[in-house]
Write a protein that holds these residues in place. Sequence first.
Motif, short mmCIF file in Angstrom:
data_model
loop_
_atom_site.label_atom_id
_atom_site.label_comp_id
_atom_site.label_asym_id
_atom_site.label_seq_id
_atom_site.Cartn_x
_atom_site.Cartn_y
_atom_site.Cartn_z
N UNK A 148 2.18 2.91 3.20
CA UNK A 148 3.06 2.21 4.14
C UNK A 148 4.52 2.60 3.90
N UNK A 149 5.21 2.88 4.99
CA UNK A 149 6.64 3.17 4.89
C UNK A 149 7.38 1.83 4.91
N UNK A 200 6.26 -8.61 5.94
CA UNK A 200 5.52 -9.24 7.03
C UNK A 200 4.56 -8.24 7.67
N UNK A 201 3.29 -8.63 7.78
CA UNK A 201 2.29 -7.81 8.44
C UNK A 201 2.15 -6.42 7.83
N UNK A 202 2.30 -6.33 6.51
CA UNK A 202 2.17 -5.05 5.82
C UNK A 202 0.95 -5.08 4.91
N UNK A 203 0.20 -3.99 4.91
CA UNK A 203 -1.02 -3.91 4.11
C UNK A 203 -0.66 -3.83 2.63
N UNK A 254 0.83 -1.19 0.00
CA UNK A 254 0.00 0.00 0.00
C UNK A 254 0.87 1.25 0.00
N UNK A 286 10.42 -1.06 4.66
CA UNK A 286 11.76 -1.24 5.25
C UNK A 286 12.45 -2.41 4.54
N UNK A 287 13.76 -2.28 4.39
CA UNK A 287 14.52 -3.40 3.84
C UNK A 287 14.66 -4.47 4.92
#
Lengths: 393, 249
Positions: free
Chosen positions: B15-16, B29-32, B12, B18-19
């Motif tokens: 969402x910020x 993981x656990x990201x929309x 999305x 992360x590598x």
Amino acid sequence: MSRYVSWFDSPLPCGLYYNQAHEAWRSTIRSFVDEEILPHVEDWEEQGTFPRELYGKAAEIGFLRMGYPEELGGIEMPDPFFGIVAHQEMARHASGGLNASLSSHNIGLPPVAAHAGQALRERIVPEVLAGEKISALAITEPSGGSDVAQLRTRAAVDGDDYIVDGSKMFITSGMRADYITTAVRTSDAPGARGISLLLIEADAEGVSRTELSKMGWWCSDTAAIYFDGVRVPRSHLIGPENEGFSLIMRNFNSERLMMAAQSLGACRVCLDAAVSWAQQRETFGRRLAEHQVIRHKIAQMVQRIQATDAYLLQTAWRLHSEEAPPVVDLSLLKVQATEAMEFCAREAMQILGGAGYMRGHPVERIYREVRVSAIGGGSEEIMRDLAARQLGL
Amino acid sequence: MKVLVAVKRVVDYNVKVRAKSDQSGVDLANVKMAMNPFCEIAVEEAVRLKEAGKVEEIVAVSVGPDAAQEQLRTALALGADRAILVRHEGESEPLGVAKVLHKLVEREQADMVLLGKQAIDDDNNQTGQMLAALMNRPQGTFISELNIDGEQVSITREVDGGLQKIRFQLPAVITVDLRLNEPRYASLPNIMKARQKPLDAVDPAELGVDLEPRLAVLKVTDPPVRQAGIVVETVADLVDKLRNEAKVI
């Protein structure tokens, strides 16, 4: 590196309560909040109102129409979880006042949709669900609210009409409402037994209103409404005469579920703001988040949010699947949610310090909205008492 | 006319990202997840063409994991008629996706393919162009305006020097830019109706396409943290810094 992901940025846990359709609906609300509300919400709060067009836009995406019969312009919902995700997402703009006014029909309209005469129902409900007209519920009076035995607004029969005299207090959407679902006394029977529900049109002769300014909920229009010899056709009676009280009570179940969802959403906004600040701000050579007092505050917020979320989902499931509404849990869930909101607003403000105290910060706004959440729609005291009575103590 | 619209499941845009700590990719993981915003614009354009009576059928296609059904359902809620999921776990590379779309264009006898100009995850901006090459048909990329008159397509495309207008014949491939339209919201009734619309799943092998990656990702890292800037007092100071410190003029 932080692994914290906001609830708003995480997928819904699909399987038990949620499925793809809930996620899709949530995305729609998210875009709606991003595009239609967030760019303006601070101005609207300062102006003390928001444009009426927002009702039409919210109707178009379906937000206002959730849970009403299709033939009246509604969308029949297969479960309460669509409402629960939508109301949490709508908390992201952190104006509970906007939500209260935008959704005031969810307390004013259900009795009309379910119990008004066919002609009245077919005229009123579709207009409100299309966002063209605004509906409000008027029960509380200057002399009392939760204690309905004190209601004094009287409707006396005169030919084909009632003549209504009295006044109502703290009415959400009271200034802009076109239709006011009003609790009136139609008999001298004691307590709740002489109360009927009448649909009063705000442009009827003898209706006047005064805007009330408040601690929070600034962009919500709240009013005192006066009825001075207002003629209301008897066909505007909702449900049987003298049985209005049970109609009001019936509607509280789903209302309290949605209020809990809104409070939970507000908790999440506070948590996000607190975490983001605690990770950036440095004091005494360390990030705030590395100080034990601060990280423990955050852990406690998470704990209360998760407990409220689990209680909300479980209670919603029971309301959806069991024959009798779980009144004890619906009452205590509302208390749980507003206490969590109070805690999260307090702790987020403590973590944010001066930044959170500045007017216009989401946490500042939520802080001012804690009390109305804990009082409106059934105060914490009334909720606990209702639960205690249901438990037969 | 039948239109194929390609839809990609991506993180999305809010969402910020992360590598991952092992630098093997972005932590999902656990990201929309959501539909790539450029794909939304492509779907919206197809729906508008259908509403204008210029298109009979819209088929949404995604190459991705089973979860990409979510994005296809969104396309159906926005107005696509049916959807095809080409099942593929792991990275999807532009050439592989272009090959899949090529096969589906042939199978579906589609007259036009609408795609986003790029996806916001890997920002390749290649799939549409590769597809046009495979089909040996015209392409209109980064378009900000689209007009269709029978077989004749006129587009306006955004290029560095300004706007370029091009005309070509269908069948063709079109990739859309941000300013083409503002996508509508998927309304609740349409989300409900979308659950009843047909969604087929196929394996790339059935289409004779091998989606094994051709590219090797060496490492993925967060962008370097930007140093704080300074405020200069005068233009002369600025020029001095640009010349002597930054050495760019």
